[in-house]
Scaffold this motif. Structure first.
Motif, PDB file in Angstrom:
ATOM      1  N   UNK A 260      -2.131  -9.666  -0.984  1.00 18.30           N
ATOM      2  CA  UNK A 260      -3.595  -8.988  -1.426  1.00 18.30           C
ATOM      3  C   UNK A 260      -3.052  -7.951  -1.533  1.00 18.30           C
ATOM      4  N   UNK A 261      -2.535  -7.439  -0.433  1.00 12.33           N
ATOM      5  CA  UNK A 261      -2.217  -5.454  -0.338  1.00 12.33           C
ATOM      6  C   UNK A 261      -1.604  -5.792  -1.836  1.00 12.33           C
ATOM      7  N   UNK A 262      -0.084  -6.532  -1.740  1.00  8.08           N
ATOM      8  CA  UNK A 262       0.440  -5.527  -3.030  1.00  8.08           C
ATOM      9  C   UNK A 262      -0.557  -5.832  -3.967  1.00  8.08           C
ATOM     10  N   UNK A 263      -1.493  -6.747  -4.686  1.00  8.43           N
ATOM     11  CA  UNK A 263      -1.962  -6.761  -5.145  1.00  8.43           C
ATOM     12  C   UNK A 263      -3.069  -5.628  -6.533  1.00  8.43           C
ATOM     13  N   UNK A 264      -3.722  -5.414  -4.593  1.00 10.57           N
ATOM     14  CA  UNK A 264      -4.366  -3.860  -4.605  1.00 10.57           C
ATOM     15  C   UNK A 264      -3.879  -2.604  -4.981  1.00 10.57           C
TER      16      UNK A 264
END
Length: 256
Positions: A51-55
């Protein structure tokens, strides 16, 4: 709850997960059969980093999960992931468009809330592996009830054939209330061709008549019950007690 409260919850429950994991990674977790505390930490760490990568990259599709390190280093890897996730979420406008699996909300704000509850539930798993039961905040618990009802259990595809129950159930917790009706839906996805048969779910009811049954209880107790992480102790049912068990069954189907 506001975004700041969600971020504080991620940090606090991330640390509590680390504290529980520090007692031993090999302990079995009763709420996730076949998993150890180490498995819970690895899973949650993968989710945080994805999720950090997505954001961070403002992705519009789901990237692969990042695997944890073999052997030693899992706890440090997990702690770094919690830090990276909360840092990028704290500096990104929550209205920014990004990929999510919930079609009605394709924004960073979805992940801020979702990661707070994801971290909470798996913190509980890690603690239960060591027989611990630290408290869940009443406000976060009630918000978790709202999330699981709306995001996981609620709704159905527009192409589905829906069979609605005549029974209306009320839920009340921490000054909040929900009216819902059980349903099942059947149909074939026009995009994938996948067939669905008698999928259980709910929809929110906007009527004003008295519900056939009402479930009342603290936010933490109701949230953990719906997620299969707590018993029905502390919950009160006005009406047939089978309503509570069926509610849990529908929640279990919706959350996998």
């Amino acid at each position: 709850m506001n975004d700041g409260a969600y971020l504080r919850a991620i940090r606090a429950d991330g640390q509590a997960t680390l504290d529980a994991a520090g007692l031993g990674l090999d302990a079995p977790v009763p709420t996730t059969p076949g998993w150890t505390v180490g498995d819970v930490v690895a899973h949650l760490g993968r989710v945080h980093r994805q999720k950090a990568h997505i954001v961070r990259e403002l992705l519009v599709s789901e990237p692969p999960m990042v695997e944890p390190p073999d052997g030693n280093g899992l706890l440090e890897w997990f702690a770094e992931g919690v830090h990276d996730l909360t840092e990028i979420l704290s500096v990104t406008d929550p209205t920014t468009p990004v990929h999510t699996w919930h079609e009605p909300d394709q924004t960073v704000g979805f992940w801020i809330r979702r990661m707070a509850h994801e971290t909470l539930i798996h913190r509980v798993d890690a603690e239960l592996g060591h027989g611990l039961h630290s408290p869940v905040g009443a406000e976060l618990g009630a918000d978790g009830v709202d999330e699981i009802l709306d995001i996981f259990m609620g709704g159905y595809p527009e192409w589905a054939q829906v069979d609605r129950s005549p029974v209306v159930v009320g839920l009340e917790s921490e000054g909040r209330s929900w009216r819902l009706r059980f349903l099942s839906w059947t149909g074939t996805s026009p995009n994938s061709g996948r067939e669905f048969t008698d999928v259980a779910g709910i929809e929110f009811d906007t009527g004003t008549t008295k519900p056939d049954a009402v479930v009342r209880g603290p936010g933490d107790a109701l949230d953990l019950f719906l997620w299969g992480r707590g018993s029905a102790d502390g919950l009160i049912v006005d009406g047939h007690p089978s309503v509570l068990l069926y509610l849990r069954d529908v929640a279990a189907d919706a959350t996998g």
